[in-house]
Design an enzyme around this catalytic site. Structure first.
Site, short mmCIF file in Angstrom:
data_model
loop_
_atom_site.label_atom_id
_atom_site.label_comp_id
_atom_site.label_asym_id
_atom_site.label_seq_id
_atom_site.Cartn_x
_atom_site.Cartn_y
_atom_site.Cartn_z
N GLY A 65 0.97 6.44 -1.74
CA GLY A 65 0.13 5.26 -1.77
C GLY A 65 0.29 4.38 -0.55
O GLY A 65 -0.69 3.87 0.01
N SER A 121 3.53 1.14 -10.26
CA SER A 121 3.44 -0.26 -9.83
C SER A 121 2.81 -0.36 -8.45
O SER A 121 3.27 0.28 -7.50
CB SER A 121 4.84 -0.90 -9.80
OG SER A 121 4.77 -2.21 -9.27
N ASP A 152 9.57 10.31 -8.37
CA ASP A 152 9.76 9.83 -9.74
C ASP A 152 11.20 9.97 -10.19
O ASP A 152 11.89 10.95 -9.87
CB ASP A 152 8.88 10.63 -10.72
CG ASP A 152 7.40 10.36 -10.52
OD1 ASP A 152 7.06 9.30 -9.99
OD2 ASP A 152 6.59 11.23 -10.92
N ARG A 166 15.67 2.92 1.32
CA ARG A 166 16.88 3.33 0.60
C ARG A 166 17.62 4.46 1.29
O ARG A 166 18.79 4.70 1.03
CB ARG A 166 16.52 3.75 -0.83
CG ARG A 166 16.02 2.60 -1.70
CD ARG A 166 15.54 3.09 -3.05
NE ARG A 166 15.11 1.98 -3.90
CZ ARG A 166 15.87 1.43 -4.85
NH1 ARG A 166 17.08 1.90 -5.07
NH2 ARG A 166 15.41 0.43 -5.56
N ASP A 192 -11.33 -5.24 4.51
CA ASP A 192 -12.52 -5.78 5.17
C ASP A 192 -12.92 -4.90 6.35
O ASP A 192 -12.21 -4.81 7.34
CB ASP A 192 -12.22 -7.21 5.64
CG ASP A 192 -13.40 -7.87 6.32
OD1 ASP A 192 -14.50 -7.27 6.36
OD2 ASP A 192 -13.24 -9.00 6.82
N HIS A 195 -2.78 13.69 -2.24
CA HIS A 195 -1.40 13.25 -2.44
C HIS A 195 -0.40 14.25 -1.85
O HIS A 195 0.79 13.95 -1.74
CB HIS A 195 -1.12 13.04 -3.92
CG HIS A 195 -0.14 11.96 -4.21
ND1 HIS A 195 1.09 11.88 -3.60
CD2 HIS A 195 -0.20 10.89 -5.06
CE1 HIS A 195 1.75 10.82 -4.06
NE2 HIS A 195 0.98 10.21 -4.94
N ARG A 218 7.13 -8.92 -15.25
CA ARG A 218 7.14 -8.46 -13.87
C ARG A 218 7.87 -7.19 -13.87
O ARG A 218 7.19 -6.28 -14.30
CB ARG A 218 7.69 -9.56 -13.20
CG ARG A 218 6.35 -10.34 -12.98
CD ARG A 218 6.26 -10.66 -11.64
NE ARG A 218 5.41 -11.66 -11.35
CZ ARG A 218 4.41 -11.49 -10.54
NH1 ARG A 218 4.24 -10.37 -9.96
NH2 ARG A 218 3.68 -12.46 -10.33
#
Length: 439
Positions: free
Chosen positions: A163, A364, A286, A270, A374, A158, A235
């Site tokens: 991610g 999330s 965060d 952003r 694949d 990380h 959600r």
């Protein structure tokens, strides 16, 4: 589960010569979690397995070597500078690739959730007792099962990618393994986030944004909370707010107890100008929604969701650059880093944030293309974090779409201390209809 047999371990290097030298990391690369994050994919052999099992490893290694040419930073190593800072040494040392065999069969995993304690055997282990400059930034483990199925464990640093960037690499690697071309070149110049630049002035950011998360009233540290056992149940703002409220109820906080919900915000679109397509690095960070347990419980779900929305909305272009400037002005970044391995969080209570009682972290994956990886033998049967729930750092919530099919389905995985689980379940399911209707 059967004992695993390790068959070989290799260092896979780029297929062609790549740029060699030192690359500055951005402030976001050097803060928060700087250890490795595992994921695992399971593949069941189709009726006509087009790729012989004994050639799967060769296919993965060859395509990985080619993928490391455009993504050459992953073949390098991170090294320490003074003041807790890090830099990337693009030295083409390579990526660790391990092959293993198991007498188990895919069907023995059942629905997979009950077998999560076995996952750490199926993902590469990182020896954090070694100096950081000796650790690979990416490690891969291919495990073959007796039924012909396989698992692919991926563990990535990380400190180099978030991610979205990690998945960018995995998707491109899979495409190369299938014989396709590279679709999106990685953008490797971290100077767009002023990586390596000195501070240019004082930050306008409120310093409290980087203060430690609240602790339980009457306690001076969180060591006791870190050592408590956690468990997983199987959600966005409304659901996260619902979980936050239920956790406060289950923990039986006093009304005055401060509590924080930590959410991760992607800054790619952003920031002004927006980061280039394919930006390869950490571009998320965060932010904290704060309240008291009394407010969350008494004012209802709408209030909790509004606190989360306020935390997210404050991430403007000015806020982003001010955050970077604030971190550049720090003499030592160590206090902003999560330095321990996930499985050893209790041994390092002051390193990085702790999302435990009375706090909560929400991760999330709803917008990340985690599924459908694949490599030439079909899409995975199942994917997951390649870790056991007790390895998670504190109390965490994971939201993900199990199929990315757009059908509205959702997985909510919650890591919460065992004594609170029964009470949490009661509150969660009693109000879940309200939460979903309100979304």
């Amino acid at each position: 589960m059967a004992v695993l047999r390790m068959k070989g371990c290799y260092m896979v290097k780029p297929a062609e010569p790549t740029w060699i030298g030192f690359q500055s990391l951005s402030e976001w690369d050097q803060t928060s979690l700087i250890t490795h994050v595992p994921t695992i994919y399971f593949y069941r052999p189709p009726e006509s397995w087009t790729t012989p099992v004994d050639k799967i490893g060769a296919t993965l290694i060859e395509s990985l070597s080619r993928a490391l040419v455009p993504f050459y930073p992953l073949a390098g190593r991170v090294q320490r500078l003074s003041g807790g800072r890090l830099e990337l040494n693009c030295n083409a040392k390579g990526v660790q690739f391990t092959e293993a065999e198991s007498d188990s069969e895919i069907d023995e995993f059942g629905d997979f959730t009950s077998s999560s304690e076995y996952y750490h055997h199926l993902t590469p282990s990182i020896d954090y007792t070694l100096p950081i400059h000796e650790l690979p930034l990416l490690a891969v483990q291919l495990t073959r099962f007796a039924c012909g199925g396989i698992s692919l464990g991926l563990t990535i640093s990380h400190a180099v990618v978030d991610g979205q960037s990690a998945l960018h690499f995995f998707i491109e690697w899979a495409g190369l393994a299938r014989g396709g071309p590279l679709k999106t070149e990685p953008f490797l110049d971290r100077k767009v986030l002023r990586a390596g630049d000195p501070p240019s002035g004082l930050s306008s950011l409120n310093e409290w944004q980087f203060e430690h998360l609240p602790q339980l009233l009457g306690q001076s540290d969180d060591v006791e909370e870190r050592n408590k056992e956690t468990s997983v149940v199987i959600r966005y703002e409304m659901l996260a707010g619902h979980v936050w409220r239920c956790a406060c109820k289950a923990r039986k906080h006093s009304s005055e107890q401060p509590t924080a919900l930590v959410v991760c915000v992607d800054a790619r679109s952003r920031i002004e100008p927006p980061l280039p397509t394919g930006y390869f690095g950490n571009a998320s960070f965060d932010v904290m929604a704060r309240s008291t347990s009394g407010e969350l419980v008494s004012k209802g779900l709408g209030f909790a969701a509004s606190r989360i929305r306020e935390a997210i909305d404050k991430v403007t272009n000015e806020y982003i650059w001010s955050t970077i400037e604030y971190l550049k002005n720090q003499r030592d970044l160590t206090k902003f880093q999560d330095l321990h391995s996930p499985a050893d969080s209790s041994s390092c209570p002051n390193a990085g944030p702790f999302y435990g009682n009375p706090n909560l972290g929400v991760v999330s994956w709803l917008r990340l293309p985690l599924y459908g990886l694949d490599f030439g033998w079909g899409k995975e049967l199942y994917m997951s974090l390649g870790t056991h729930d007790n390895d998670l750092d504190g109390d965490m919530v994971l939201l993900s779409d199990p199929s990315c099919s757009g059908d509205g389905s959702l997985v909510v995985a919650l890591c919460l201390q065992v004594p609170h689980m029964d009470s949490f379940n009661k509150h969660f399911y009693a109000d879940v209809g309200f939460a979903c209707d309100s979304y």
